[in-house]
Design a protein around this motif. Structure first.
Motif, PDB file in Angstrom:
ATOM      1  N   GLU A 200     -12.279 -13.171 -28.149  1.00 55.23           N
ATOM      2  CA  GLU A 200     -13.202 -13.481 -29.242  1.00 55.23           C
ATOM      3  C   GLU A 200     -12.949 -14.895 -29.761  1.00 55.23           C
ATOM      4  OE1 GLU A 200     -14.001 -12.066 -33.810  1.00 55.23           O
ATOM      5  OE2 GLU A 200     -13.447 -10.522 -32.351  1.00 55.23           O
TER       6      GLU A 200
ATOM      7  N   GLU B 193     -14.235 -17.429 -27.209  1.00 52.54           N
ATOM      8  CA  GLU B 193     -15.695 -17.548 -27.278  1.00 52.54           C
ATOM      9  C   GLU B 193     -16.117 -18.363 -28.507  1.00 52.54           C
ATOM     10  OE1 GLU B 193     -19.579 -14.695 -27.705  1.00 52.54           O
ATOM     11  OE2 GLU B 193     -17.883 -13.947 -26.526  1.00 52.54           O
ATOM     12  N   LYS B 194     -15.451 -18.123 -29.616  1.00 49.90           N
ATOM     13  CA  LYS B 194     -15.741 -18.863 -30.849  1.00 49.90           C
ATOM     14  C   LYS B 194     -15.470 -20.361 -30.652  1.00 49.90           C
ATOM     15  CE  LYS B 194     -15.123 -17.220 -35.440  1.00 49.90           C
ATOM     16  NZ  LYS B 194     -14.230 -16.632 -36.437  1.00 49.90           N
TER      17      LYS B 194
END
Length: 144
Positions: free
Chosen positions: A24, A27-28
């Protein structure tokens, strides 16, 4: 503070605390980098040039080793007049020259102006205070 500078500060903070096992977070970081690439494309920057030269040569940050024949470089760009003035102070201290000036240019125009130069790598935002680099091939606008 400009929106681009805020995005860069978020990116640096996220990168400093990056855990490569956290998908996550990865991806951020990727999404934020992509947002920065878009912002650079349309951002109006301040560029510094040496007013002593005949063609008012833009200041470049050369990063090549002494053994390299090619001199790869980044063009430093600034998000505010204050950042440009700080950089000029540093350039004066390092070079002994004191006839620097600045002008404004849009990110995509700067990249386009140097796109034929094989040694041109990209833009360095608010260098040397920040030294956040964006490679030329990353600067784009998805709406085109």
């Amino acid at each position: 503070m400009s929106e681009l500078k805020e995005l860069i500060e978020k990116y640096i903070e996220l990168e400093d605390n990056f855990d490569e096992d956290n998908e996550e977070q990865a991806e951020k970081l990727h999404d934020l980098g992509h947002e920065i690439d878009h912002a650079v494309y349309n951002e109006e920057f301040i560029i510094v040039y040496n007013a002593d030269t005949e063609d008012e040569e833009v200041v470049a940050l050369i990063i090549s080793d002494e053994e390299d024949e090619a001199e790869e470089f980044f063009i430093p760009v600034y998000t505010s007049q204050e950042e440009a003035e700080k950089a000029i102070e540093t350039f004066v201290e390092e070079s002994g020259e004191n006839n620097f000036a600045f002008d404004k240019a849009v990110g995509c125009d700067i990249v386009e102006a140097y796109s034929d130069d094989e040694e041109f790598l990209g833009l360095a935002v608010d260098a040397p205070q920040c030294d956040f680099v964006i490679f030329a091939e990353s600067v784009h606008d998805c709406s085109e």
